[in-house]
Enzyme design. Structure first.
Site, PDB file in Angstrom:
ATOM      1  CE  LYS A  38      -4.460   0.886   0.208  1.00  0.00           C
ATOM      2  NZ  LYS A  38      -5.546   0.044  -0.303  1.00  0.00           N
TER       3      LYS A  38
HETATM    4  P1  NAD Z   1     -12.952   7.044  -4.419  1.00  0.00           P
HETATM    5  O1  NAD Z   1     -12.014   8.128  -4.112  1.00  0.00           O
HETATM    6  O2  NAD Z   1     -13.265   6.738  -5.869  1.00  0.00           O
HETATM    7  O3  NAD Z   1     -14.365   7.282  -3.691  1.00  0.00           O
HETATM    8  C1  NAD Z   1     -14.479   7.511  -2.319  1.00  0.00           C
HETATM    9  C2  NAD Z   1     -15.902   7.965  -2.030  1.00  0.00           C
HETATM   10  O4  NAD Z   1     -16.044   8.131  -0.623  1.00  0.00           O
HETATM   11  C3  NAD Z   1     -16.277   9.294  -2.653  1.00  0.00           C
HETATM   12  O5  NAD Z   1     -17.640   9.277  -3.037  1.00  0.00           O
HETATM   13  C4  NAD Z   1     -16.086  10.286  -1.502  1.00  0.00           C
HETATM   14  O6  NAD Z   1     -16.885  11.470  -1.620  1.00  0.00           O
HETATM   15  C5  NAD Z   1     -16.570   9.431  -0.348  1.00  0.00           C
HETATM   16  N1  NAD Z   1     -16.078   9.903   0.945  1.00  0.00           N
HETATM   17  C6  NAD Z   1     -14.869  10.403   1.269  1.00  0.00           C
HETATM   18  N2  NAD Z   1     -14.839  10.775   2.555  1.00  0.00           N
HETATM   19  C7  NAD Z   1     -16.051  10.484   3.066  1.00  0.00           C
HETATM   20  C8  NAD Z   1     -16.647  10.638   4.337  1.00  0.00           C
HETATM   21  N3  NAD Z   1     -15.952  11.162   5.370  1.00  0.00           N
HETATM   22  N4  NAD Z   1     -17.928  10.231   4.493  1.00  0.00           N
HETATM   23  C9  NAD Z   1     -18.611   9.700   3.458  1.00  0.00           C
HETATM   24  N5  NAD Z   1     -18.108   9.539   2.228  1.00  0.00           N
HETATM   25  C10 NAD Z   1     -16.846   9.926   2.050  1.00  0.00           C
HETATM   26  O7  NAD Z   1     -12.386   5.733  -3.690  1.00  0.00           O
HETATM   27  P2  NAD Z   1     -12.661   4.203  -4.028  1.00  0.00           P
HETATM   28  O8  NAD Z   1     -11.572   3.719  -4.924  1.00  0.00           O
HETATM   29  O9  NAD Z   1     -14.099   4.021  -4.408  1.00  0.00           O
HETATM   30  O10 NAD Z   1     -12.381   3.534  -2.599  1.00  0.00           O
HETATM   31  C11 NAD Z   1     -13.364   3.495  -1.575  1.00  0.00           C
HETATM   32  C12 NAD Z   1     -13.000   2.443  -0.553  1.00  0.00           C
HETATM   33  O11 NAD Z   1     -12.883   1.178  -1.207  1.00  0.00           O
HETATM   34  C13 NAD Z   1     -11.645   2.640   0.139  1.00  0.00           C
HETATM   35  O12 NAD Z   1     -11.746   2.127   1.456  1.00  0.00           O
HETATM   36  C14 NAD Z   1     -10.698   1.788  -0.672  1.00  0.00           C
HETATM   37  O13 NAD Z   1      -9.556   1.411   0.050  1.00  0.00           O
HETATM   38  C15 NAD Z   1     -11.603   0.620  -0.968  1.00  0.00           C
HETATM   39  N6  NAD Z   1     -11.214  -0.192  -2.124  1.00  0.00           N
HETATM   40  C16 NAD Z   1     -11.089   0.345  -3.366  1.00  0.00           C
HETATM   41  C17 NAD Z   1     -10.742  -0.471  -4.444  1.00  0.00           C
HETATM   42  C18 NAD Z   1     -10.670   0.040  -5.853  1.00  0.00           C
HETATM   43  O14 NAD Z   1     -10.485  -0.770  -6.778  1.00  0.00           O
HETATM   44  N7  NAD Z   1     -10.802   1.326  -6.104  1.00  0.00           N
HETATM   45  C19 NAD Z   1     -10.507  -1.845  -4.231  1.00  0.00           C
HETATM   46  C20 NAD Z   1     -10.653  -2.362  -2.939  1.00  0.00           C
HETATM   47  C21 NAD Z   1     -11.009  -1.527  -1.899  1.00  0.00           C
END
Ligand code: NAD
Length: 346
Positions: A38
């Site tokens: 990470k």
């Molecule tokens: P992203 O940046 O595309 O989206 C994050 C979302 O969360 C946005 O809508 C943002 O406005 C919202 N957000 C941020 N702070 C917030 C808060 N305090 N309260 C409510 N909403 C809030 O990120 P992502 O890639 O969708 O990742 C989201 C989660 O999924 C993370 O925990 C990440 O580690 C996990 N994840 C992502 C992937 C991937 O392929 N992108 C894979 C596995 C896990």
């Protein structure tokens, strides 16, 4: 090693280490040939220009290029990063080391990315739910009421696939707040609105809901898919969902996990439920190495197979050992890493 690259102001070394360790177990749960990693930068990408974001990313690569590489550590998108950031990483790394498309995954499809990668995590969450419902006699997704916290990559794609499957997405949110409609939101309308206004809030025809309220709505499925630590001992007793699918990493604190287990609310744990992203990242990396491309149908079918096989193993271990799915996932993952370590003689 494999893991996401996060650009978020609150990121620190402890958090990155914890998330890297989870990636070790996640790749083991879905049986991918990677260890965990990470990384990231403590920055708010929304507060800097596109040019600054590019310069920051390229400068970062110049500092860490000896640590990353197609055979060592392969970043992918996470909170605050996207396909464009991965394209800059690939370009900057290739300037130093020569053509290396496999140094990052989640790249744009037009630049050695894989079809189906952008939507993979959200799609995997929905596959995980389908497996769970089949296994527990919970019926189909059709008609199920779902609340999704976070409408970024993971949350918005999960919403699309749930909507397509006939589920009712009754609430969604982002960092500015949320919207709800007990009859079910029109997900394509939410996506249009978000594209224009850069937020889901203020959606015409829907009521406002806060992020805190969304987590305790009376729904069938709750999908936290924003940041970690949102289900805590303060709200776990109020959660009314029938099942929780962890789209985000570590959305549930250990105290909340215990309370939810006591209350009999099953959790599809992060190291399984959101493993679709790293699984399709693995497909992207293998395609880059072979210089061969797969069609989207093949990606989707293979992703389904990985999610199904992992679920079957977790569910069997959970039954045999009478433990929740999260414990089962750790038993499976630690067992696999342990056996490989012993076989190497380490
Ligand atoms: P992203 O940046 O595309 O989206 C994050 C979302 O969360 C946005 O809508 C943002 O406005 C919202 N957000 C941020 N702070 C917030 C808060 N305090 N309260 C409510 N909403 C809030 O990120 P992502 O890639 O969708 O990742 C989201 C989660 O999924 C993370 O925990 C990440 O580690 C996990 N994840 C992502 C992937 C991937 O392929 N992108 C894979 C596995 C896990």
């Amino acid at each position: 090693m494999k893991g996401g690259l996060r650009y978020h102001p609150s990121l620190d070394m402890d958090e990155a280490l914890a998330l890297a360790s989870l990636m070790t177990w996640k790749t083991a749960v879905v049986n991918l040939p990677y260890g965990g990693a990470k990384g990231g930068i403590a920055v708010d990408p929304k507060k800097i220009s596109e040019r600054e974001l590019e310069r920051l990313t390229r400068c970062f690569v110049r500092h860490i290029h000896e640590l990353i590489g197609p055979q060592t550590d392969i970043p992918a998108p996470d909170v605050g990063t996207n396909a464009q950031v991965m394209a800059w990483i690939m370009d900057e790394y290739s300037r130093i080391h020569g053509f290396s498309p496999g140094v990052a995954t989640g790249k744009p499809v037009d630049l050695f990315g894989s079809k189906g990668r952008e939507e993979a995590t959200g799609r995997g969450v929905v596959f995980a739910l389908e497996e769970f419902l089949k296994d527990t006699g919970g019926g189909e997704l059709r008609g199920k009421r779902c609340a999704i916290q976070g409408f970024g990559n993971v949350g918005s794609w999960a919403a699309r696939f749930l909507h397509e499957a006939g589920a009712r997405v009754v609430a969604v949110s982002d960092s500015r707040g949320g919207v709800r409609n007990p009859e079910g939101l029109d997900v394509p309308q939410v996506l249009d609105h978000q594209r224009q206004k850069k937020t889901v809030t203020g959606l015409p025809g829907a009521d406002a809901v806060s992020n805190e309220e969304l987590l305790v709505l009376d729904v069938d499925v709750l999908i936290p898919s924003a940041l970690g630590g949102v289900l805590t001992k303060a709200n776990a007793r109020e959660v009314r969902a029938r099942v929780i699918a962890e789209g985000a990493n570590v959305p549930t604190t250990p105290e909340a996990d215990e309370i939810l287990a006591e209350r009999g609310i099953p959790i599809l744990p992060d190291i399984y439920a959101n493993a679709g992203g790293v699984t399709v990242s693995y497909f992207e990396w293998t395609q880059n190495i072979q210089q061969f491309t797969w069609e989207e149908e093949k990606i989707t079918a293979e992703l389904r197979r990985y999610m199904r096989e992992a679920y079957a193993t977790l569910s069997r271990v959970a039954r045999e050992r009478r433990v929740p799915l999260r414990t089962a996932a750790f038993i499976v993952a630690i067992g696999r890493v342990g056996r490989a370590t012993v076989l190497r003689g380490l």
